[in-house]
Design a protein around this motif. Sequence first.
Motif, PDB file in Angstrom:
ATOM      1  N   GLU A   1      50.940  79.475 -16.573  1.00  0.00           N
ATOM      2  CA  GLU A   1      50.034  78.796 -15.518  1.00  0.00           C
ATOM      3  C   GLU A   1      48.705  78.379 -15.884  1.00  0.00           C
ATOM      4  OE1 GLU A   1      50.193  82.207 -12.824  1.00  0.00           O
ATOM      5  OE2 GLU A   1      52.044  81.690 -12.460  1.00  0.00           O
TER       6      GLU A   1
ATOM      7  N   ARG B   1      52.253  97.489 -15.049  1.00  0.00           N
ATOM      8  CA  ARG B   1      51.534  96.712 -15.749  1.00  0.00           C
ATOM      9  C   ARG B   1      51.742  97.035 -17.212  1.00  0.00           C
ATOM     10  NH1 ARG B   1      45.314  97.507 -14.799  1.00  0.00           N
ATOM     11  NH2 ARG B   1      45.363  95.690 -16.032  1.00  0.00           N
TER      12      ARG B   1
ATOM     13  N   HIS C   1      55.537  95.602 -18.040  1.00  0.00           N
ATOM     14  CA  HIS C   1      55.665  94.116 -17.817  1.00  0.00           C
ATOM     15  C   HIS C   1      54.313  93.404 -18.330  1.00  0.00           C
ATOM     16  CE1 HIS C   1      59.074  94.608 -15.466  1.00  0.00           C
ATOM     17  NE2 HIS C   1      58.377  95.625 -14.620  1.00  0.00           N
ATOM     18  N   ALA C   2      53.754  93.906 -19.271  1.00  0.00           N
ATOM     19  CA  ALA C   2      52.494  93.285 -19.811  1.00  0.00           C
ATOM     20  C   ALA C   2      52.928  92.098 -20.633  1.00  0.00           C
ATOM     21  CB  ALA C   2      51.717  94.477 -20.715  1.00  0.00           C
TER      22      ALA C   2
ATOM     23  N   ARG D   1      55.655  90.069 -20.227  1.00  0.00           N
ATOM     24  CA  ARG D   1      56.028  89.155 -19.374  1.00  0.00           C
ATOM     25  C   ARG D   1      54.882  88.635 -18.468  1.00  0.00           C
ATOM     26  NH1 ARG D   1      59.056  91.173 -14.735  1.00  0.00           N
ATOM     27  NH2 ARG D   1      57.161  91.567 -13.670  1.00  0.00           N
ATOM     28  N   ASP D   2      53.957  89.485 -18.074  1.00  0.00           N
ATOM     29  CA  ASP D   2      52.871  88.840 -17.271  1.00  0.00           C
ATOM     30  C   ASP D   2      51.899  87.991 -18.115  1.00  0.00           C
ATOM     31  OD1 ASP D   2      53.941  90.319 -14.984  1.00  0.00           O
ATOM     32  OD2 ASP D   2      52.394  92.128 -15.424  1.00  0.00           O
ATOM     33  N   ALA D   3      51.608  88.440 -19.207  1.00  0.00           N
ATOM     34  CA  ALA D   3      50.821  87.524 -20.257  1.00  0.00           C
ATOM     35  C   ALA D   3      51.584  86.148 -20.549  1.00  0.00           C
ATOM     36  CB  ALA D   3      50.740  88.103 -21.470  1.00  0.00           C
ATOM     37  N   GLN D   4      52.808  86.104 -20.758  1.00  0.00           N
ATOM     38  CA  GLN D   4      53.474  84.891 -20.730  1.00  0.00           C
ATOM     39  C   GLN D   4      53.434  84.052 -19.680  1.00  0.00           C
ATOM     40  OE1 GLN D   4      57.473  85.937 -21.759  1.00  0.00           O
ATOM     41  NE2 GLN D   4      57.209  86.109 -23.812  1.00  0.00           N
ATOM     42  N   ARG D   5      53.671  84.617 -18.352  1.00  0.00           N
ATOM     43  CA  ARG D   5      53.490  83.880 -17.032  1.00  0.00           C
ATOM     44  C   ARG D   5      52.168  83.367 -16.874  1.00  0.00           C
ATOM     45  NH1 ARG D   5      51.187  85.699 -12.873  1.00  0.00           N
ATOM     46  NH2 ARG D   5      51.814  87.830 -13.389  1.00  0.00           N
ATOM     47  N   ALA D   6      51.017  84.020 -17.246  1.00  0.00           N
ATOM     48  CA  ALA D   6      49.415  83.676 -17.135  1.00  0.00           C
ATOM     49  C   ALA D   6      49.288  82.554 -18.161  1.00  0.00           C
ATOM     50  CB  ALA D   6      48.698  85.031 -17.335  1.00  0.00           C
TER      51      ALA D   6
END
Length: 187
Positions: A130, A116, A119-120, A122-127
Amino acid sequence: MSSVPDPTLTAFAGFERVAAGSRAEVIAQLRWRADAQPVFVFDDATGERLDLDLREDASAAPDGPATDEQATRGVGRPKLGVVAREVTLLPRHWDWLSRQPGGASVALRRLIDEARRVHADRDAQRASREAAYRFMSAIAGDLPGFEEAARALFAGEGTRFAELLSAWPEDVRAYLQRLAAAAWSGQ
């Protein structure tokens, strides 16, 4: 134990933003609307469309009936937010986990926390992408350039995305840009 803040919501009637704020604030704002135009309500964090019960007596009712699962004590430490669930791994994964200090649960929590953290962004960009796409699909699917805007969104082309939205209604464009803001970070 930290409390999770109430989600903020935004409501649209057609392409016009008509309410925004906490769930209670949005419900109150929507109850005072005089027109009968359908209203779509979106969660600001996820872009998901929500159905709100606007009846006066609805706020007193609980969110739903208690389930049998809620009535019985679960495995884990529910008061601490620990919930037991099933995980399927290959034997080599279980072997590795069994050799870790503290056992499988501690090792899995440590791996997840590290992932987490690493990759925070990258995960925020993906979220963010979406959430923007959920909103776009629900309200702007028939607007000119929708497909190209969706491609630009997922390709990480922020400038092209903004250009494609320029002809869209102002409130829709502003909300989309807000939802997609984190999609362009780090680029």
